[in-house]
Write an enzyme that holds these catalytic residues in place. Sequence first.
Site, PDB file in Angstrom:
ATOM      1  N   ILE A  32      -6.865   9.045  -0.838  1.00 26.39           N
ATOM      2  CA  ILE A  32      -6.884   8.827   0.669  1.00 26.39           C
ATOM      3  C   ILE A  32      -6.104   7.776   0.976  1.00 26.39           C
ATOM      4  O   ILE A  32      -5.530   6.828   0.253  1.00 26.39           O
ATOM      5  CB  ILE A  32      -8.415   8.230   0.873  1.00 26.39           C
ATOM      6  CG1 ILE A  32      -8.631   7.942   2.192  1.00 26.39           C
ATOM      7  CG2 ILE A  32      -8.811   6.906   0.180  1.00 26.39           C
ATOM      8  CD1 ILE A  32      -8.620   9.277   3.071  1.00 26.39           C
ATOM      9  N   HIS A  78       0.769  -1.234  -0.142  1.00 26.69           N
ATOM     10  CA  HIS A  78       0.062   0.038  -0.019  1.00 26.69           C
ATOM     11  C   HIS A  78       0.984   1.095   0.078  1.00 26.69           C
ATOM     12  O   HIS A  78       0.805   1.978  -0.930  1.00 26.69           O
ATOM     13  CB  HIS A  78      -1.070  -0.051   1.250  1.00 26.69           C
ATOM     14  CG  HIS A  78      -1.901   1.221   1.306  1.00 26.69           C
ATOM     15  ND1 HIS A  78      -2.219   1.762   2.345  1.00 26.69           N
ATOM     16  CD2 HIS A  78      -2.459   2.159   0.201  1.00 26.69           C
ATOM     17  CE1 HIS A  78      -3.107   2.549   2.195  1.00 26.69           C
ATOM     18  NE2 HIS A  78      -3.372   2.917   0.917  1.00 26.69           N
ATOM     19  N   HIS A  83      -4.013   0.597  -6.183  1.00 28.29           N
ATOM     20  CA  HIS A  83      -4.240   1.335  -5.268  1.00 28.29           C
ATOM     21  C   HIS A  83      -5.865   0.870  -4.640  1.00 28.29           C
ATOM     22  O   HIS A  83      -5.906   0.562  -3.314  1.00 28.29           O
ATOM     23  CB  HIS A  83      -4.101   2.941  -5.343  1.00 28.29           C
ATOM     24  CG  HIS A  83      -4.645   3.572  -3.890  1.00 28.29           C
ATOM     25  ND1 HIS A  83      -5.535   4.289  -3.680  1.00 28.29           N
ATOM     26  CD2 HIS A  83      -4.004   3.679  -2.653  1.00 28.29           C
ATOM     27  CE1 HIS A  83      -5.473   4.605  -2.323  1.00 28.29           C
ATOM     28  NE2 HIS A  83      -4.389   4.429  -1.774  1.00 28.29           N
ATOM     29  N   HIS A 138       1.426   4.871  -3.127  1.00 33.90           N
ATOM     30  CA  HIS A 138       1.658   6.349  -2.354  1.00 33.90           C
ATOM     31  C   HIS A 138       3.035   6.976  -2.663  1.00 33.90           C
ATOM     32  O   HIS A 138       2.964   7.882  -3.405  1.00 33.90           O
ATOM     33  CB  HIS A 138       1.446   6.317  -0.800  1.00 33.90           C
ATOM     34  CG  HIS A 138      -0.114   6.386  -0.394  1.00 33.90           C
ATOM     35  ND1 HIS A 138      -0.979   7.278  -0.167  1.00 33.90           N
ATOM     36  CD2 HIS A 138      -0.950   5.162  -0.203  1.00 33.90           C
ATOM     37  CE1 HIS A 138      -2.110   6.737   0.111  1.00 33.90           C
ATOM     38  NE2 HIS A 138      -2.038   5.582  -0.134  1.00 33.90           N
ATOM     39  N   ASN A 198      -6.344  -0.649  -1.120  1.00 38.40           N
ATOM     40  CA  ASN A 198      -6.755   0.283   0.062  1.00 38.40           C
ATOM     41  C   ASN A 198      -8.284  -0.077   0.538  1.00 38.40           C
ATOM     42  O   ASN A 198      -8.534  -0.453   1.787  1.00 38.40           O
ATOM     43  CB  ASN A 198      -6.581   1.521  -0.680  1.00 38.40           C
ATOM     44  CG  ASN A 198      -7.129   2.510   0.364  1.00 38.40           C
ATOM     45  OD1 ASN A 198      -6.228   2.831   1.416  1.00 38.40           O
ATOM     46  ND2 ASN A 198      -8.259   3.320   0.237  1.00 38.40           N
TER      47      ASN A 198
END
Length: 857
Positions: free
Chosen positions: A857, A518, A709, A523, A713
Amino acid sequence: MLGGLLHRGHKIKGTVVLMRKNVLHVNSVTSVGGIIGQGLDLVGSTLDTLTAFLGRPVSLQLISATKADANGKGKLGKATFLEGIITSLPTLGAGQSAFKINFEWDDGSGILGAFYIKNFMQTEFFLVSLTLEDIPNHGSIHFVCNSWIYNAKLFKSDRIFFANQTYLPSETPAPLVKYREEELHNLRGDGTGERKEWERVYDYDVYNDLGDPDKGENHARPVLGGNDTFPYPRRGRTGRKPTRKDPNSESRSNDVYLPRDEAFGHLKSSDFLTYGLKSVSQNVLPLLQSAFDLNFTPREFDSFDEVHGLYSGGIKLPTDIISKISPLPVLKEIFRTDGEQALKFPPPKVIQVSKSAWMTDEEFAREMLAGVNPNLIRCLKEFPPRSKLDSQVYGDHTSQITKEHLEPNLEGLTVDEAIQNKRLFLLGHHDPIMPYLRRINATSTKAYATRTILFLKNDGTLRPLAIELSLPHPQGDQSGAFSQVFLPADEGVESSIWLLAKAYVVVNDSCYHQLVSHWLNTHAVVEPFIIATNRHLSVVHPIYKLLHPHYRDTMNINGLARLSLVNDGGVIEQTFLWGRYSVEMSAVVYKDWVFTDQALPADLIKRGMAIEDPSCPHGIRLVIEDYPYAVDGLEIWDAIKTWVHEYVFLYYKSDDTLREDPELQACWKELVEVGHGDKKNEPWWPKMQTREELVEACAIIIWTASALHAAVNFGQYPYGGLILNRPTLSRRFMPEKGSAEYEELRKNPQKAYLKTITPKFQTLIDLSVIEILSRHASDEVYLGERDNPNWTSDTRALEAFKRFGNKLAQIENKLSERNNDEKLRNRCGPVQMPYTLLLPSSKEGLTFRGIPNSISI
């Protein structure tokens, strides 16, 4: 080219859409002693009324794309001011206001291509768009702005916006060339000084702001990036002063600089969501800690039923603590206090049909294919599994699992036959954790390096056959590992031991998922692409227009993560096994990161989960046919790649045009040499010499920011909201026969399990955070959508994009049909939870589906 010539003295009517700062402002969090925030501050700002914009506080000047002044730059029109408020406009979004404006423009000034804007007020506002109407021979001209406009005195050069035309650098109208270059120069900055709130400068730095060495040695964290020990992608530079004790570490503050337009400029419930994240880490966490310190609630869960009580009665807390949490809108939604003195969580999807199905071996294995971390399992190619750790340092770490452990459950096959038939699989959590295990186990946590071997049964499901739990050897690292092997059991104390063995595996998987699958692989690796794109590709560059939607809000959420989640003492360090080594361990894994392997087909082939086969729909054949993440992911990957291919080939008519594009070449060079600079000498980087290389690179970026993602997520709370199913840390070793812990395991297996996994306090924090992370904002923009239909004036690109959207809608229907096929047992599993994470669309909230365009997010 825009429009035709305008008649002398022609008036051009326009509409300016903007948002006042006070509409978008979220109050900063107050001290723990007071009420936590006030939600959206909708009144009481400097800009009380829209009339503040009328008169002369905001001026606009049109710029010609075809007629140049003496300096070779497009001619400027007269400065013009906002005239009147438009009270009804069907296209206005929430919180937006529209104003009339009339420009004077004559035919000697040629065709419009850009405009300047100046704000003479003290308060900034958010400029959404300018639309010019009834241009002779053209119709309307759209300027998509989405930018904060601060007082003009803060800038050395005027703010410029270009019409929604698309130009390669070589095709830019000559009068706009200098404007294009100047704007990029402004965005790059000069690499010095501390960045100010109103600036839009994009630059790079290493991760040197996670620790706080001035608080003491225990709060220091190593610098990640810029060194061989801990290589890392770069983050956005803030230019804050170094700490007093370590000149290589940057001082921390409560606000992290972002290039101004990376901060939310939309009325987004993720304003509340990210604000909620900050509140949980900075305010709720210490408040809950005080409740536990006061012994208001027992520190341990007593039974599985008590864990399930989190979703019904909730956790009782002191009145004063509830009163400090409940005023904040997002936390009221998250915790659902309902007027009671309790924190309550929504029931996670994994227990909505059965409270105990998570305990089955089939579900344990299925989540490796359709869970929140579905891209780690690999096909076993050698037996026994070996380690890649340096044997000179760590000794022999070859697995102690034997053929005798496995062959009774191979449906008549030998181990060699099972490997040959690609029916044995490995979930390996050995090498990443082993070098850190002594240090981790020296704290209150107790854990193992783990290997899990699974078998593909005739019915298409996976069965775990053996779990190996390994510790560093008592006689030192060079003596290798000390390992125990555990086998499945379904009754007596052996079944409780087997459940614990699975828990140790899941603890490792939870950490690897959060810090690598993740945080690192989505990110962190995307941020350098955002920085390089904004520094080198003009907003009118076709590749900027292609990629920009996939960067929305990412630097903002990453900045928040550095502030509250992955920092010293942050949520991750407090609630996950890896603790203070969390991000450092992800840096060690980054050593093996390969950009080209992030393409889904390449990833599947690398893990042995697929074989190249031109006769198959996606050019590869899956080893496990019913592998929900891979099956659905390949559909999405292909749709992305097709769209990117169509789009790229619209603008680059040959490979030569790509090689001769100075913006693209500078962007890619800097991305490789600086943004991912610790990897700059790797041979696998695309050289960016062909259109196919560009297509593949852009497809990987879009896939990573959107579908990858989403897959790792939005299942966090649906699966991990039950801490029993996805524990984040372990606190004691496997009980040994004859010990008090073993006797407890025999007499009260639930209590023994709960004493081993994440305790109550950390569970509450973990659930609070992953529930926020698993939610969709109200105005999320999903794959196949854009937040402005006028993102380009090129009808060819708009038509290709429409085909992309239609393809995604077809895929969504196909995926839903698969979930109704009872023969595909891995799609729903014993928990009866259909795999929906890669369905492109979603509503707001906790939906277990939906692919946003970006990591927002």
